[in-house]
Write an enzyme that holds these catalytic residues in place. Structure first.
Site, PDB file in Angstrom:
ATOM      1  N   TYR A   3      -3.898  -4.072  -4.739  1.00 10.01           N
ATOM      2  CA  TYR A   3      -2.857  -4.644  -5.595  1.00 10.01           C
ATOM      3  C   TYR A   3      -1.683  -5.113  -4.729  1.00 10.01           C
ATOM      4  O   TYR A   3      -1.214  -4.377  -3.852  1.00 10.01           O
ATOM      5  CB  TYR A   3      -2.339  -3.611  -6.584  1.00 10.01           C
ATOM      6  CG  TYR A   3      -3.383  -2.964  -7.468  1.00 10.01           C
ATOM      7  CD1 TYR A   3      -4.687  -3.479  -7.569  1.00 10.01           C
ATOM      8  CD2 TYR A   3      -3.080  -1.828  -8.209  1.00 10.01           C
ATOM      9  CE1 TYR A   3      -5.621  -2.886  -8.392  1.00 10.01           C
ATOM     10  CE2 TYR A   3      -4.025  -1.227  -9.032  1.00 10.01           C
ATOM     11  CZ  TYR A   3      -5.300  -1.753  -9.113  1.00 10.01           C
ATOM     12  OH  TYR A   3      -6.238  -1.162  -9.921  1.00 10.01           O
ATOM     13  N   ASN A  43       1.737   8.689 -10.106  1.00 11.15           N
ATOM     14  CA  ASN A  43       1.224   8.362 -11.439  1.00 11.15           C
ATOM     15  C   ASN A  43      -0.291   8.222 -11.474  1.00 11.15           C
ATOM     16  O   ASN A  43      -0.874   8.072 -12.550  1.00 11.15           O
ATOM     17  CB  ASN A  43       1.881   7.086 -11.972  1.00 11.15           C
ATOM     18  CG  ASN A  43       3.136   7.387 -12.761  1.00 11.15           C
ATOM     19  OD1 ASN A  43       3.512   8.540 -12.952  1.00 11.15           O
ATOM     20  ND2 ASN A  43       3.804   6.347 -13.234  1.00 11.15           N
ATOM     21  N   TYR A  44      -0.928   8.255 -10.287  1.00  8.02           N
ATOM     22  CA  TYR A  44      -2.379   8.395 -10.204  1.00  8.02           C
ATOM     23  C   TYR A  44      -2.666   9.754  -9.551  1.00  8.02           C
ATOM     24  O   TYR A  44      -3.166   9.825  -8.432  1.00  8.02           O
ATOM     25  CB  TYR A  44      -3.023   7.291  -9.369  1.00  8.02           C
ATOM     26  CG  TYR A  44      -2.880   5.888  -9.911  1.00  8.02           C
ATOM     27  CD1 TYR A  44      -2.554   5.652 -11.246  1.00  8.02           C
ATOM     28  CD2 TYR A  44      -3.071   4.782  -9.089  1.00  8.02           C
ATOM     29  CE1 TYR A  44      -2.423   4.365 -11.737  1.00  8.02           C
ATOM     30  CE2 TYR A  44      -2.953   3.492  -9.579  1.00  8.02           C
ATOM     31  CZ  TYR A  44      -2.622   3.285 -10.902  1.00  8.02           C
ATOM     32  OH  TYR A  44      -2.494   2.010 -11.382  1.00  8.02           O
TER      33      TYR A  44
END
Length: 509
Positions: A385, A457-458
């Site tokens: 990303y 957050n992961y």
């Protein structure tokens, strides 16, 4: 300082928080919220509609000595909420109000609001937005406290870069549940609690019930000028590369091109900061690799950007390749993001921040695991990303989000639908991740080569397991780098009894 009361109107629950026990017909629905891989069996759920409800629920849990967890959207990739030891779950999904608070000159967003609700209300009522995630059904409560990353962040910064205040229900040393509002103002005596919610991860310090957003450079009291204004339209694009024409040299060229482009166009002032893309290198059994992207410019500039980008990424690859594009109004495009609640797959993601392109060794590891013939795994991928831009204009200690000079975010993921396939998929993604970071002990050690840690957050409990993390670098450093010591101090002050904890919980100093 006390928060603005929620507007009156029909409530989602009775006057007090709804207590849903196992014999209640609502229990099964509440238990099934969130990702498919985990299902807890708490004694009961509290369905809260107000912050006072949360205070009452937390206080009862402390008084009875119950292990508590909290959820807003319910999309945690580890079983922190659905852990067998969790006895009480506080559900915030009915706390969904988005409003403007003139006292704080900021937009108040309750923690149960989904990102889709947040985008819709802010844009249609005031013409502004908060840069946040691509999936519209994720809850703001857990997303924001982990940093908040999505399509507009290269242009406008992370969600937490616009966080002005947070309301938190905490438990003091005496075991009393209380609420407090902590702000960005350096003179605020609760400032440290605000700072911890700018990337310190969910479930660590208390229950975040409401966030207030205002950009740090905003002036005046016109709500339409206090947050970023999104573009009138977005140019969405989707690209496919056929694996049948993708040998190892072509694969390496594609990955290297993406890395080089990201290195060259990820400075805070880059005109390409309006471009966000996700290159999903899928398992060869899937037949193709894909890229999804968005260019957030509402004029002809977007088409020039797309043409330049596609030319650069596909240069010299040679594999069969197609591109589709569609211009949509910004809100329409934003609300079309992937719906996690409708995802039929069980997922195991493992993340890493990259400060530069992939090394030749990492590319070779990726090609090997994506093309392995000895594995039946179909639902496996490496996502690359685009990152950086305005995100990297913020100092690493200004917020709890310490990764502020990366250009790519790498996500290794396995996805399966049949529970019987879990072992094979976990084995595949763990081996892939370990080999990808083999030179740094199987994990992305900050400052080692092109690595800069992982995204909270992961969450990935493997990072705390010596079998999968042989680097000697603790999981806390991978997520928080040098900010962890300060997070521990905040934890000791605001959750001294360690009421809010999980497998990757911040430890009190």
């Amino acid at each position: 300082m006390r928060p603005t009361p929620a507007p009156s109107g029909p409530a989602c629950t009775p006057p007090g928080p709804a207590k849903v026990t196992r014999d209640d017909p609502r229990y099964a629905s509440l238990r099934s919220r969130g990702v498919l891989r985990f299902r807890g069996t708490p004694e009961h759920f509290w369905v809260a509609r107000t912050t006072d409800h949360v205070v009452r629920a937390v206080q009862e849990g402390v008084r009875k000595g119950k292990r508590m967890a909290v959820r807003s959207g319910g999309h945690c990739y580890e079983g922190f909420v659905d852990d067998p030891s969790v006895q009480v779950v506080i559900d915030l999904s009915c706390m969904t109000t988005v409003s403007y608070d003139p006292r704080l000159r900021a937009f108040a967003v309750e923690a149960g609001a989904t990102l889709g609700q947040l985008y819709r209300d802010l844009f249609l009522r005031w013409g502004v937005t908060v840069p946040a995630g691509w999936c519209p059904d994720i809850g703001a409560g857990g997303h924001v406290v982990g940093g908040g990353y999505g399509p507009l962040c290269r242009w406008a910064g992370l969600s937490v870069d616009h966080l002005h205040a947070v309301e938190v229900v905490f438990v003091d040393r005496n075991g009393t549940a209380r609420r407090v509002v902590a702000t960005r103002e350096p003179t605020d005596r609760h400032h440290d609690l605000w700072w911890a919610h700018t990337g310190g991860g969910g479930g660590n310090f208390g229950v975040a019930t409401r966030y207030w957003f205002r950009s740090p450079d905003a002036t005046g009291d016109d709500p339409g000028r206090l947050l970023p204004t999104p573009p009138a339209s977005v140019l969405n694009f989707h690209a496919d590369w056929d694996w049948r024409g993708m040998d190892e040299a072509a694969f390496a060229r594609l990955v290297r091109n993406q890395g080089l482009w990201s290195e060259e166009h990820s400075s805070p002032g880059s005109p390409f900061s309006r471009l966000d893309s996700e290159l999903h290198l899928l398992r060869i059994l899937a037949g193709r690799s894909v890229m999804d992207g968005r260019i957030s410019v509402g004029d002809a500039t977007a088409q020039r950007m797309l043409d330049d980008y596609v030319t650069a990424i596909n240069q010299g690859v040679g594999a069969p390749f197609t591109v589709r594009q569609e211009r949509l109004p910004w809100l329409t495009a934003t609300l079309r993001g992937p719906a996690i609640d409708e995802n039929p797959y069980r997922l195991k993601p493992k993340s890493g921040y990259l400060r530069g392109r992939l090394t030749d060794r990492q590319i070779a590891a990726a090609y090997h695991h994506l093309t392995r013939s000895d594995s039946p795994v179909v639902g496996g991928a490496l996502g690359l990303y685009t990152y950086g831009g305005r995100i990297n204009a913020v100092a690493p200690d200004a917020t709890a989000t310490a990764q502020r000079d990366s250009v790519l975010k790498a996500v290794h993921v396995a996805a399966w639908s049949d529970p019987a396939e879990e072992a094979a998929h976990l084995a595949w993604v763990r081996a892939f991740y370990r080999d990808f970071y083999a030179e740094t002990g199987g994990v992305p050690v900050p400052g080692a080569g092109n690595c800069d840690g992982s995204y909270i957050n992961y969450p990935d409990a493997d990072l705390a397991d010596p079998e999968w993390n042989s680097s000697g670098t603790p999981w806390s450093t991978l997520y928080y780098k040098d900010n962890y010591a300060r997070l521990r101090a905040v934890k000791a002050r605001w959750d001294p009894r360690n009421v809010f904890t999980h497998a990757l919980g911040v430890e009190p100093a």
